[in-house]
Design a protein around this motif. Structure first.
Motif, PDB file in Angstrom:
ATOM      1  N   LYS A  49      -0.127 -32.870  -0.127  1.00 28.02           N
ATOM      2  CA  LYS A  49       0.309 -31.488  -0.136  1.00 28.02           C
ATOM      3  C   LYS A  49       1.584 -30.831  -1.405  1.00 28.02           C
ATOM      4  N   ALA A  50       1.439 -32.139  -2.339  1.00 27.41           N
ATOM      5  CA  ALA A  50       1.678 -31.343  -3.614  1.00 27.41           C
ATOM      6  C   ALA A  50       1.769 -30.078  -3.814  1.00 27.41           C
ATOM      7  N   ASP A  51       2.634 -29.026  -4.550  1.00 26.65           N
ATOM      8  CA  ASP A  51       1.090 -28.228  -5.591  1.00 26.65           C
ATOM      9  C   ASP A  51       1.501 -28.679  -7.013  1.00 26.65           C
ATOM     10  N   PHE A  96      13.118 -49.932  -6.843  1.00 23.44           N
ATOM     11  CA  PHE A  96      12.831 -49.807  -5.590  1.00 23.44           C
ATOM     12  C   PHE A  96      12.162 -48.936  -4.383  1.00 23.44           C
ATOM     13  N   GLN A  97      11.793 -49.637  -3.541  1.00 19.80           N
ATOM     14  CA  GLN A  97      10.843 -48.953  -3.172  1.00 19.80           C
ATOM     15  C   GLN A  97      11.081 -47.734  -1.953  1.00 19.80           C
ATOM     16  N   ILE A  98      10.329 -46.576  -2.210  1.00 19.40           N
ATOM     17  CA  ILE A  98      11.264 -45.262  -1.749  1.00 19.40           C
ATOM     18  C   ILE A  98       9.505 -44.444  -1.053  1.00 19.40           C
ATOM     19  N   CYS A  99       9.600 -43.997  -0.020  1.00 28.44           N
ATOM     20  CA  CYS A  99       8.540 -42.908   0.166  1.00 28.44           C
ATOM     21  C   CYS A  99       9.270 -41.626   0.554  1.00 28.44           C
ATOM     22  N   LEU A 100       8.340 -40.793  -0.773  1.00 25.87           N
ATOM     23  CA  LEU A 100       8.747 -38.967  -0.651  1.00 25.87           C
ATOM     24  C   LEU A 100       8.309 -38.461  -0.143  1.00 25.87           C
ATOM     25  N   ASN A 101       8.463 -37.118   0.518  1.00 25.86           N
ATOM     26  CA  ASN A 101       8.495 -35.762   0.472  1.00 25.86           C
ATOM     27  C   ASN A 101       7.953 -35.491  -0.675  1.00 25.86           C
ATOM     28  N   ILE A 102       6.869 -35.121  -0.666  1.00 30.48           N
ATOM     29  CA  ILE A 102       6.497 -33.915  -1.810  1.00 30.48           C
ATOM     30  C   ILE A 102       5.938 -32.829  -1.426  1.00 30.48           C
ATOM     31  N   THR A 103       5.662 -32.272   0.000  1.00 37.46           N
ATOM     32  CA  THR A 103       4.660 -31.150  -0.057  1.00 37.46           C
ATOM     33  C   THR A 103       5.446 -30.262  -0.886  1.00 37.46           C
ATOM     34  N   THR A 121       9.315 -43.835 -15.005  1.00 38.69           N
ATOM     35  CA  THR A 121      10.467 -44.135 -14.110  1.00 38.69           C
ATOM     36  C   THR A 121       9.936 -44.308 -12.533  1.00 38.69           C
ATOM     37  N   PHE A 122       8.564 -44.841 -12.478  1.00 41.92           N
ATOM     38  CA  PHE A 122       7.915 -45.142 -11.485  1.00 41.92           C
ATOM     39  C   PHE A 122       6.218 -45.661 -11.390  1.00 41.92           C
ATOM     40  N   PHE A 131       8.769 -31.781 -10.398  1.00 43.58           N
ATOM     41  CA  PHE A 131       8.970 -32.358  -9.425  1.00 43.58           C
ATOM     42  C   PHE A 131       8.805 -34.112 -10.433  1.00 43.58           C
ATOM     43  N   ILE A 132       7.070 -34.367 -10.540  1.00 44.88           N
ATOM     44  CA  ILE A 132       6.730 -35.513 -10.485  1.00 44.88           C
ATOM     45  C   ILE A 132       5.387 -35.122 -12.414  1.00 44.88           C
ATOM     46  N   ALA A 133       5.886 -36.398 -13.101  1.00 43.40           N
ATOM     47  CA  ALA A 133       5.127 -35.748 -14.034  1.00 43.40           C
ATOM     48  C   ALA A 133       3.805 -36.983 -14.255  1.00 43.40           C
ATOM     49  N   ILE A 134       2.405 -36.832 -13.837  1.00 43.15           N
ATOM     50  CA  ILE A 134       1.734 -38.092 -14.287  1.00 43.15           C
ATOM     51  C   ILE A 134       1.400 -37.989 -15.780  1.00 43.15           C
ATOM     52  N   ALA A 135       1.842 -38.924 -16.782  1.00 40.70           N
ATOM     53  CA  ALA A 135       0.396 -38.916 -18.024  1.00 40.70           C
ATOM     54  C   ALA A 135      -0.544 -40.073 -18.201  1.00 40.70           C
ATOM     55  N   ALA A 136      -1.665 -39.395 -18.253  1.00 34.80           N
ATOM     56  CA  ALA A 136      -3.193 -39.857 -17.488  1.00 34.80           C
ATOM     57  C   ALA A 136      -4.199 -39.937 -18.861  1.00 34.80           C
TER      58      ALA A 136
END
Length: 236
Positions: free
Chosen positions: A43-45, A12-19, A118-119, A82-87
């Motif tokens: 502008k995420a923390d 599902f295509q979406i634009c997120l405000n992560i400020t 999930t994305f 809010f968001i996690a990146i496994a890298a």
């Protein structure tokens, strides 16, 4: 002969405000750097968890662009995220992060196994306020990159500058014109004006004036169906 239907993940295509949203990147290499830079740009923390960082990330940490936890990943690193990146470069660690994120309802991107998350993050053309994303659902990043290059050639930096000018004038239009039809016609006229062409030729002030004139002249136009503004002409 029966032809089997291709199986692939739909997104599902979406634009997120992560400020100011708390986001964590686990890993310290090249991929982690790109992911962290993208989050910071939006502008995420950002917190980055890794025993060591590549030289660019080390400099970014020194500049306090993100919080660096200099150690291996721990489950508590996902608390309140809010968001996690496994890298990481460890398959079992990335898999563990994905499982924990599913349990906690955290948005998760797993760089070495996208289906576990999930994305996914599409390749994108950024022209300031204009962002055009291309995704092949993870099937062919090479094709996505090729399409992105075509888009980059078609949509130059002038599109971003154009939108920045519109952003400056938009509050004025909203304040001075109460009708949705009026606003729509004004914005439509801006898009079809000479402003983009002027910007393409480096004539920034002239482009700004072109858009300002549209707003000013709109006060004297008829907004009735088939009226002067709808026809793209000013009343004489």
């Amino acid at each position: 002969m029966k032809v089997e239907e291709p199986v692939y993940q739909r997104y599902f295509q979406i634009c997120l405000n992560i400020t100011s949203k708390p986001c964590v990147v686990i890993g310290g290499g090249d991929v982690a750097r790109r992911k962290a830079a993208s989050l910071i740009e939006n502008k995420a923390d950002v917190t980055l968890v890794s025993p060591k960082l590549d030289p660019v990330l080390e400099y970014m940490a020194f500049q306090k662009e993100f919080v660096w936890k200099q150690r291996e990943f721990q489950p508590k690193d996902l608390d309140g995220v809010f968001i996690a990146i496994a890298a990481t470069d460890q398959r079992e660690v990335n898999e563990k992060i994905a499982i924990l994120c599913r349990e906690k309802g955290i948005l998760c991107n797993v760089v070495d196994a996208p289906d576990e998350g999930t994305f996914i993050t599409p390749t994108a053309v950024d022209r300031g306020p204009l962002s055009i994303s291309v995704s092949t659902s993870g099937i062919s990043p090479a094709l996505a990159s090729s399409i992105r290059q075509e888009i980059e050639m078609a949509y130059g930096e002038e599109y971003g500058r154009f939108l920045e000018l519109m952003a400056m004038l938009r509050p004025k239009v909203l304040a001075e014109f109460s009708s949705l039809q009026q606003r729509h016609l004004i914005f439509e006229r801006m898009v079809s004006s000479r402003a983009l062409s002027l910007l393409r030729n480096g004539m920034n002030e002239e482009a700004h004036k072109e858009l300002e004139d549209i707003v000013r002249e709109a006060k004297f136009d008829s907004f009735a169906p088939g009226g002067a503004l709808a026809n793209g002409k000013s009343k004489e």
